[in-house]
Design a protein around this motif. Structure first.
Motif, PDB file in Angstrom:
ATOM      1  N   LEU A 408      -9.534  10.419 108.738  1.00  0.00           N
ATOM      2  CA  LEU A 408      -8.472   9.688 109.429  1.00  0.00           C
ATOM      3  C   LEU A 408      -8.761   9.564 110.917  1.00  0.00           C
ATOM      4  N   THR A 409      -9.068  10.679 111.565  1.00  0.00           N
ATOM      5  CA  THR A 409      -9.305  10.632 113.015  1.00  0.00           C
ATOM      6  C   THR A 409     -10.584   9.871 113.337  1.00  0.00           C
ATOM      7  N   ALA A 410     -11.607   9.978 112.486  1.00  0.00           N
ATOM      8  CA  ALA A 410     -12.845   9.218 112.718  1.00  0.00           C
ATOM      9  C   ALA A 410     -12.580   7.723 112.620  1.00  0.00           C
ATOM     10  N   THR A 411     -11.744   7.324 111.670  1.00  0.00           N
ATOM     11  CA  THR A 411     -11.413   5.905 111.518  1.00  0.00           C
ATOM     12  C   THR A 411     -10.711   5.369 112.756  1.00  0.00           C
ATOM     13  N   PHE A 412      -9.726   6.099 113.250  1.00  0.00           N
ATOM     14  CA  PHE A 412      -9.008   5.638 114.439  1.00  0.00           C
ATOM     15  C   PHE A 412      -9.879   5.756 115.694  1.00  0.00           C
ATOM     16  N   PHE A 413     -10.816   6.689 115.707  1.00  0.00           N
ATOM     17  CA  PHE A 413     -11.751   6.770 116.828  1.00  0.00           C
ATOM     18  C   PHE A 413     -12.608   5.504 116.910  1.00  0.00           C
ATOM     19  N   VAL A 414     -13.090   5.038 115.758  1.00  0.00           N
ATOM     20  CA  VAL A 414     -13.883   3.804 115.723  1.00  0.00           C
ATOM     21  C   VAL A 414     -13.027   2.601 116.093  1.00  0.00           C
ATOM     22  N   LEU A 415     -11.821   2.529 115.559  1.00  0.00           N
ATOM     23  CA  LEU A 415     -10.925   1.409 115.892  1.00  0.00           C
ATOM     24  C   LEU A 415     -10.597   1.403 117.377  1.00  0.00           C
ATOM     25  N   SER A 416     -10.425   2.593 117.947  1.00  0.00           N
ATOM     26  CA  SER A 416     -10.139   2.662 119.379  1.00  0.00           C
ATOM     27  C   SER A 416     -11.325   2.156 120.201  1.00  0.00           C
ATOM     28  N   ALA A 417     -12.545   2.548 119.806  1.00  0.00           N
ATOM     29  CA  ALA A 417     -13.734   2.093 120.531  1.00  0.00           C
ATOM     30  C   ALA A 417     -13.894   0.584 120.456  1.00  0.00           C
ATOM     31  N   ARG A 418     -13.431  -0.008 119.356  1.00  0.00           N
ATOM     32  CA  ARG A 418     -13.535  -1.459 119.175  1.00  0.00           C
ATOM     33  C   ARG A 418     -12.270  -2.196 119.620  1.00  0.00           C
ATOM     34  N   ARG A 419     -11.303  -1.442 120.153  1.00  0.00           N
ATOM     35  CA  ARG A 419     -10.024  -2.011 120.613  1.00  0.00           C
ATOM     36  C   ARG A 419      -9.313  -2.775 119.494  1.00  0.00           C
ATOM     37  N   ARG A 420      -9.259  -2.158 118.332  1.00  0.00           N
ATOM     38  CA  ARG A 420      -8.619  -2.781 117.172  1.00  0.00           C
ATOM     39  C   ARG A 420      -7.581  -1.845 116.548  1.00  0.00           C
ATOM     40  N   LEU A 421      -6.911  -1.069 117.370  1.00  0.00           N
ATOM     41  CA  LEU A 421      -5.955  -0.103 116.851  1.00  0.00           C
ATOM     42  C   LEU A 421      -4.790  -0.729 116.105  1.00  0.00           C
ATOM     43  N   ASP A 422      -4.460  -1.978 116.435  1.00  0.00           N
ATOM     44  CA  ASP A 422      -3.297  -2.618 115.819  1.00  0.00           C
ATOM     45  C   ASP A 422      -3.681  -3.631 114.757  1.00  0.00           C
ATOM     46  N   ARG A 423      -4.924  -3.619 114.282  1.00  0.00           N
ATOM     47  CA  ARG A 423      -5.385  -4.641 113.340  1.00  0.00           C
ATOM     48  C   ARG A 423      -5.015  -4.339 111.889  1.00  0.00           C
ATOM     49  N   HIS A 424      -4.839  -3.088 111.526  1.00  0.00           N
ATOM     50  CA  HIS A 424      -4.617  -2.712 110.125  1.00  0.00           C
ATOM     51  C   HIS A 424      -3.299  -1.949 110.003  1.00  0.00           C
ATOM     52  N   ARG A 425      -2.267  -2.649 109.589  1.00  0.00           N
ATOM     53  CA  ARG A 425      -0.942  -2.027 109.506  1.00  0.00           C
ATOM     54  C   ARG A 425      -0.899  -0.908 108.470  1.00  0.00           C
ATOM     55  N   TRP A 426      -1.678  -1.047 107.414  1.00  0.00           N
ATOM     56  CA  TRP A 426      -1.652   0.004 106.385  1.00  0.00           C
ATOM     57  C   TRP A 426      -2.220   1.312 106.924  1.00  0.00           C
ATOM     58  N   LEU A 427      -3.190   1.217 107.833  1.00  0.00           N
ATOM     59  CA  LEU A 427      -3.723   2.426 108.455  1.00  0.00           C
ATOM     60  C   LEU A 427      -2.697   3.059 109.386  1.00  0.00           C
ATOM     61  N   LEU A 428      -1.960   2.220 110.096  1.00  0.00           N
ATOM     62  CA  LEU A 428      -0.904   2.743 110.978  1.00  0.00           C
ATOM     63  C   LEU A 428       0.177   3.440 110.159  1.00  0.00           C
ATOM     64  N   LYS A 429       0.538   2.841 109.030  1.00  0.00           N
ATOM     65  CA  LYS A 429       1.541   3.471 108.160  1.00  0.00           C
ATOM     66  C   LYS A 429       1.013   4.792 107.596  1.00  0.00           C
ATOM     67  N   LEU A 430      -0.281   4.811 107.265  1.00  0.00           N
ATOM     68  CA  LEU A 430      -0.881   6.048 106.765  1.00  0.00           C
ATOM     69  C   LEU A 430      -0.831   7.141 107.828  1.00  0.00           C
ATOM     70  N   ALA A 431      -1.084   6.772 109.087  1.00  0.00           N
ATOM     71  CA  ALA A 431      -1.028   7.758 110.176  1.00  0.00           C
ATOM     72  C   ALA A 431       0.374   8.330 110.324  1.00  0.00           C
ATOM     73  N   VAL A 432       1.396   7.487 110.162  1.00  0.00           N
ATOM     74  CA  VAL A 432       2.780   7.965 110.251  1.00  0.00           C
ATOM     75  C   VAL A 432       3.073   8.929 109.104  1.00  0.00           C
ATOM     76  N   LEU A 433       2.665   8.547 107.896  1.00  0.00           N
ATOM     77  CA  LEU A 433       2.920   9.395 106.731  1.00  0.00           C
ATOM     78  C   LEU A 433       2.152  10.712 106.803  1.00  0.00           C
ATOM     79  N   ALA A 434       1.048  10.715 107.565  1.00  0.00           N
ATOM     80  CA  ALA A 434       0.208  11.924 107.649  1.00  0.00           C
ATOM     81  C   ALA A 434       0.773  12.976 108.587  1.00  0.00           C
TER      82      ALA A 434
END
Length: 533
Positions: A408-434
């Motif tokens: 999970l953290t590696a995925t968001f680390f890569v998204l952060s480096a690519r400035r795409r943190l808001d591109r995948h809503r299902w990942l954001l929902k997964l982070a909330v549920l986690a």
């Protein structure tokens, strides 16, 4: 009836400890994250970073207060429910707890006040120093507590005095540098960092999903993903070290975690799945991964890991030796002075004194261990086996969640480096549920650590059943119910305050103490809140 008192006393301490540890890891982890965020603020002078420190500091403050309130009770329980334990090892165990209060807690508490009320009185660098002092103090607090706990797992630097009937410190440096304590400290603190990182990540993801406070949320997610990935990887590495040390110092715990009923040819396989059956003394439907357990437990391909049956046979031998030590101890105590002790008795006690605790396991079945029958010795030897299925599954829940946090953290680390943190809503929902999952992993870890040590309150030295206070069942039961009710109320209060602060989001900077008081004030106009973000 004594067994009922032991069970209730254990349950009471377990419940208060598990409640307390709901607050501790978030406090430890958030303190470091706050220090990192404020360091960025001092370096960049960008107001959004100051606002981030104040917002997350609000949540830290709520959690800190609850952690202190629930933690104070635990130390008093040693005197209330475990008086013989306090008498037996107070010289050793009390020192780290006293140092924790003097060195760590006072340091942390003092600088917490400067953190909240020093924004307008200290320079930027001065306030940053106070914030780092809070982070260091919270980690120091954990260090001394875990030194005390590590000594219970591996009692080094102390010796039993037959004249006083107490354990006394012989080498305090050995207590401090206890390898089990050091491994437990870094592993526990890293797990606390994961708790805080997933919490910040999940709350920030919720803001992104709602389209609120995006600057604060995305920056917070970047910090949380980076910090969380490093912490998650550290937990795995340090957990491996704990497994290796268990092979040296707590062989029965490791065998129970693996449900390894018999010694396997080296290198041992890791049981990925199965259903341990303690009555039948076997594991049904077991799925094994070859070699893995041997590498984790021994770091070699040729060293065996002893199974439960073999360890029980060793326990029988140690019980026999412990009975010899117990018999010699009675002679030593009757002699009164050192010069009157017969040489053969002195030699016997010196040879077998370290196994005296095993003789005390027989106290469950007979008052005088010297009168124990072979059947009693056999039962006492099997008492050294903890309940296998809670350890087996708690360990696998902890490990499985640990792997998930890395992904999970590696995925968001890569998204952060690519400035795409808001591109995948299902990942954001997964982070909330986690968000609650790190707490589950942390509590499972404590079940493995403490449940796996049974029947010992001090490994190999003092059985849990021999350490309790002489209390009535009604007394222990009533206090247990009272603690559960009080702690549940405190937990509900914290959840309400935390959720209210999160829903409101960051507030305009209203000066001294604003960060502390913001969850207690009414909601602010949405335009003002968004403007400050």
């Amino acid at each position: 009836m004594d067994l009922d008192i032991v069970a209730l006393s254990r349950l009471q301490f377990a419940i208060t400890a598990l409640y307390h540890f709901l607050f501790v890891p978030l406090t430890i982890g958030l303190a470091v994250i706050l220090a990192i965020m404020e360091t960025v603020y001092v370096m960049t002078d960008r107001p959004v970073w100051r606002q981030m420190v104040k917002f997350w500091g609000t949540l830290f403050g709520i959690n800190f207060v609850m952690g202190v309130a629930t933690g104070l009770v635990m130390e008093f329980q040693f005197g209330m429910n475990w008086s013989y334990y306090s008498h037996y090892v107070g010289d050793v165990f009390g020192a780290p707890l006293a140092i924790e209060g003097l060195m760590a807690f006072f340091l942390e508490a003092t600088f917490v006040g400067l953190f909240f009320f020093g924004w307008d009185k200290l320079s930027k660098v001065g306030h940053l120093i106070a914030t780092w002092a809070v982070a260091i103090g919270s980690n120091f607090s954990a260090l001394w507590i875990l030194i005390a706990n590590g000594w219970m797992q591996n009692p080094v630097g102390a010796q039993f005095n037959p004249q006083t009937m107490r354990m006394e410190v012989t080498d305090f440096f050995a207590v401090l540098t206890n390898p089990v304590a050091q491994a437990k400290f870094v592993h526990t603190v890293s797990a606390a960092y994961v708790v805080a990182a997933i919490f910040v990540l999940g709350v920030s993801a919720w803001y992104v999903l709602k389209g609120r406070h995006l600057q604060l949320a995305k920056r917070s997610m970047t910090i949380a993903a980076s910090f969380g990935l490093a912490a998650s990887l550290s937990v795995v590495v340090l957990g491996d070290e704990s497994g290796y040390l268990s092979t040296e110092h707590q062989k029965m715990k490791l065998a129970a975690i693996e449900a390894m009923w018999h010694t396997e040819p080296a290198p041992a396989a890791f049981t990925a799945f199965g259903f341990p059956d303690q009555a039948a003394r076997e594991t049904h439907f077991a799925i094994h991964i070859p070699i893995v357990m041997g590498l984790i437990g021994t770091r070699s391909l040729t060293t065996e890991i002893p199974g439960i049956h073999e360890l029980v046979e060793r326990a029988k031998e140690r019980i026999h030796n412990g009975v010899l030590a117990y018999d010699a101890l009675q002679t030593v105590r009757a002699a009164g002075r050192d010069s009157a002790i017969p040489p053969d008795v002195r030699k016997t006690f010196e040879e077998h004194g370290l196994e005296l605790g095993y003789a005390l396991l027989l106290k469950r079945y007979i008052d005088d261990p010297r009168q124990a029958t072979p059947e009693m010795i056999d039962k006492a030897a099997w008492d050294t086996v903890p309940q296998v299925w809670p350890l087996f599954w708690s360990f696998r829940v902890m490990v499985g969640l640990g792997m998930f946090f890395i992904v999970l953290t590696a995925t968001f680390f890569v998204l952060s480096a690519r400035r795409r943190l808001d591109r995948h809503r299902w990942l954001l929902k997964l982070a909330v549920l986690a968000i609650p999952l790190p707490w589950i992993a942390a509590e499972a870890g404590w079940i493995v650590a403490e449940f796996g040590r049974q029947p010992w309150i001090i490994e190999g030295v003092l059985p849990t059943a021999a350490a309790v206070s002489d209390l009535g069942v009604a007394t222990v039961l009533s206090t247990l119910v009272g603690f559960v009710l009080i702690y549940t109320v405190l937990l509900v209060i914290e959840m309400k305050l935390m959720l209210k602060a999160i829903r409101q989001g960051p507030h305009p900077d209203r000066g001294e103490g604003a960060a502390l008081l913001s969850p207690l004030v009414g909601p602010q106009p949405p335009q003002a809140v968004e403007h400050t973000a």
